[in-house]
Design an enzyme around this catalytic site. Structure first.
Site, PDB file in Angstrom:
ATOM      1  N   GLU A 131      36.596  41.099  16.320  1.00 23.95           N
ATOM      2  CA  GLU A 131      35.244  40.658  16.639  1.00 23.95           C
ATOM      3  C   GLU A 131      34.796  41.348  17.925  1.00 23.95           C
ATOM      4  OE1 GLU A 131      35.122  36.393  16.682  1.00 23.95           O
ATOM      5  OE2 GLU A 131      35.676  36.221  14.565  1.00 23.95           O
ATOM      6  N   GLY A 135      39.021  42.178  20.719  1.00 22.03           N
ATOM      7  CA  GLY A 135      40.001  43.263  20.649  1.00 22.03           C
ATOM      8  C   GLY A 135      41.253  42.855  19.904  1.00 22.03           C
ATOM      9  N   ILE A 353      46.794  76.143  23.025  1.00 13.82           N
ATOM     10  CA  ILE A 353      47.176  77.443  22.467  1.00 13.82           C
ATOM     11  C   ILE A 353      45.942  78.219  22.016  1.00 13.82           C
ATOM     12  CG2 ILE A 353      48.298  78.521  20.462  1.00 13.82           C
ATOM     13  CD1 ILE A 353      50.535  76.432  20.766  1.00 13.82           C
ATOM     14  N   HIS A 354      44.954  77.517  21.490  1.00 11.48           N
ATOM     15  CA  HIS A 354      43.726  78.168  21.030  1.00 11.48           C
ATOM     16  C   HIS A 354      42.861  78.657  22.192  1.00 11.48           C
ATOM     17  CE1 HIS A 354      44.666  76.484  17.072  1.00 11.48           C
ATOM     18  NE2 HIS A 354      43.672  77.195  16.566  1.00 11.48           N
ATOM     19  N   GLU A 379      45.071  49.712  14.499  1.00 14.27           N
ATOM     20  CA  GLU A 379      46.180  48.800  14.155  1.00 14.27           C
ATOM     21  C   GLU A 379      46.975  48.382  15.388  1.00 14.27           C
ATOM     22  OE1 GLU A 379      45.891  47.749  11.390  1.00 14.27           O
ATOM     23  OE2 GLU A 379      45.386  49.253   9.925  1.00 14.27           O
ATOM     24  N   GLU A 383      49.902  49.463  24.055  1.00 12.78           N
ATOM     25  CA  GLU A 383      50.370  48.302  24.818  1.00 12.78           C
ATOM     26  C   GLU A 383      50.777  47.149  23.892  1.00 12.78           C
ATOM     27  OE1 GLU A 383      48.374  51.071  27.273  1.00 12.78           O
ATOM     28  OE2 GLU A 383      47.607  50.064  25.470  1.00 12.78           O
TER      29      GLU A 383
END
Length: 401
Positions: A131, A135, A353-354, A379, A383
């Site tokens: 909601e 959290g 790297i790019h 999900e 923490e």
């Protein structure tokens, strides 16, 4: 075949399923993913292809028209799909969690009514716990169901529904004080309702509104929404399992397998980032040779590959633990935590790297760089995973003084 992220001990059927999914990803998802993602366009053609492959019914028992496969098979398929485009794996995941909850906790009537159509992909699921103000604190849910004759009246606002608009079945967790006297622990006075609705936005059934898509940094294509209930009437036979007060446990069971799914997504995105990084490093030249021949880049590739391999192994272990019938919240929490953190690190290394090209929308790594952060919070945050892991470790290693 590449050596990374291989899984030992798979059956011929599992290998055939994975080969089919991998081929679909390479031909139907990767070539169009970045363009669709930049347009924030729902991948309808891809979803139709997944329906034809039977992936919406992968873990639904054969008696209901599904393939009856294991969580491991499902997780490995999700890993492949996320390698192509993480948003597509999200479309599958919420559907899968609702189907799993129905299979594990639904009444026989509910299973007979929903599972065959879910296996065919005609009914597609979403689930809703969060909601706007809570959290990860599920005990603080304020949305409420009140009994009124043979129906319940639901009121409240829910947040962060993946597939909130495109789904036509939502598993919604709310408080239900009926039969639970004042002072009852919050998690014992929650109920999961199976809410059927029309796909789309606006008022999708009397008393139920899906306001519209939430605009996100990444994880585009898939719709993420709010859900507003204002006098929503639900018949009593749509209480999951037929009895109130069990919703928290039902949802946590679903989230447990969902964490294996998120771990699999992290593995898939990390694997794709490594593929992009190792390929680019062999094409890009500096100081007269491919940058892959510079020791600093080789060290980076070595670290990336090791993280891909470690995350995959933990994800597979968590899935196999659940398939064995054992409690796997420790393994699932560890796998989700490690895979999401490593995914972020591998993607960032591929981005480095790019060089400057990684900042260009012409290169695929730019999309992955925006997608990886979602896995850090989906999900349950890092923490929350650490809290779960720590508590379970103290149970397992209780001091005997």
């Amino acid at each position: 075949m590449a050596r990374l992220a291989q899984t030992a001990g798979l059956t011929d059927i599992q290998q055939e399923i994975l080969s089919t999914v991998r081929d679909f990803v390479d031909k139907e998802i990767i070539p169009v993913a970045t363009e669709l993602e930049h347009r924030d366009e729902y991948p309808q053609a891809i979803v139709d292809g997944l329906k034809e492959l039977g992936l919406f019914g992968l873990m639904i028992p054969e008696e209901y028209g599904g393939l009856g496969e294991s969580l491991l098979t499902y997780a490995l398929c999700v890993e492949e799909i996320a390698r192509g485009w993480m948003s597509v794996s999200g479309i599958i995941n919420t559907h899968f969690i609702v189907a799993y909850m129905l299979k594990q906790h639904g009444t026989q009537e509910q299973k007979d009514h929903f599972l065959p159509r879910m296996a065919a992909g005609d009914v597609r699921g979403a689930f809703s716990m969060s909601e706007p103000g809570l959290g990860s604190d599920v005990s603080a849910i304020t949305s409420k169901a009140v009994k009124d004759g043979d129906e319940y009246v639901l009121n409240g606002q829910k947040m962060w529904l993946t597939n909130g608009g495109t789904s036509n079945l939502v598993a919604v967790l709310v408080r239900s004080d009926e039969g639970h006297p004042e002072g009852t622990a919050p998690h014992k006075s929650m109920t999961t309702f199976l809410v059927e609705k029309e796909p789309g936005f606006g008022e999708v059934r009397p008393g139920l509104t899906i306001p519209g898509k939430i605009d996100k940094m990444g994880y585009k294509g898939v719709d993420t929404t709010e859900l507003i209930m204002d006098g929503l009437r639900i018949p009593a036979n749509r209480v999951l399992g037929g009895a109130t007060g069990r919703g928290f446990y039902q949802m946590m069971d679903g989230v447990e397998v969902g964490r294996v799914n998120v771990a699999a997504r992290g593995c898939g995105v990390a694997q794709r980032a490594f593929e992009l990084g190792v390929s680019y490093a062999q094409q890009r030249h500096t100081f007269g040779k491919p940058i892959a021949q510079h020791q600093a880049i080789q060290f980076k590739l070595a670290e990336m590959a090791t993280k891909v391999e470690a995350a995959h192994a933990m994800m597979v272990n968590a899935a196999r633990k659940k398939d064995s019938g054992e409690r796997n919240d420790l393994e699932a929490g560890m796998a989700k935590y490690l895979a999401s953190e490593y995914c972020k690190e591998v993607v960032e290394d591929a981005f480095r790297i790019h060089g400057g090209y990684g900042f260009s929308k012409e290169y695929e790594i730019e999309r992955l760089y925006r997608e990886a952060p979602m896995l850090l919070i989906g999900e349950g945050t890092a923490e929350i995973q650490k809290m779960i892991i720590g508590r379970r470790l103290l149970e397992e290693y209780r001091f005997q003084g």
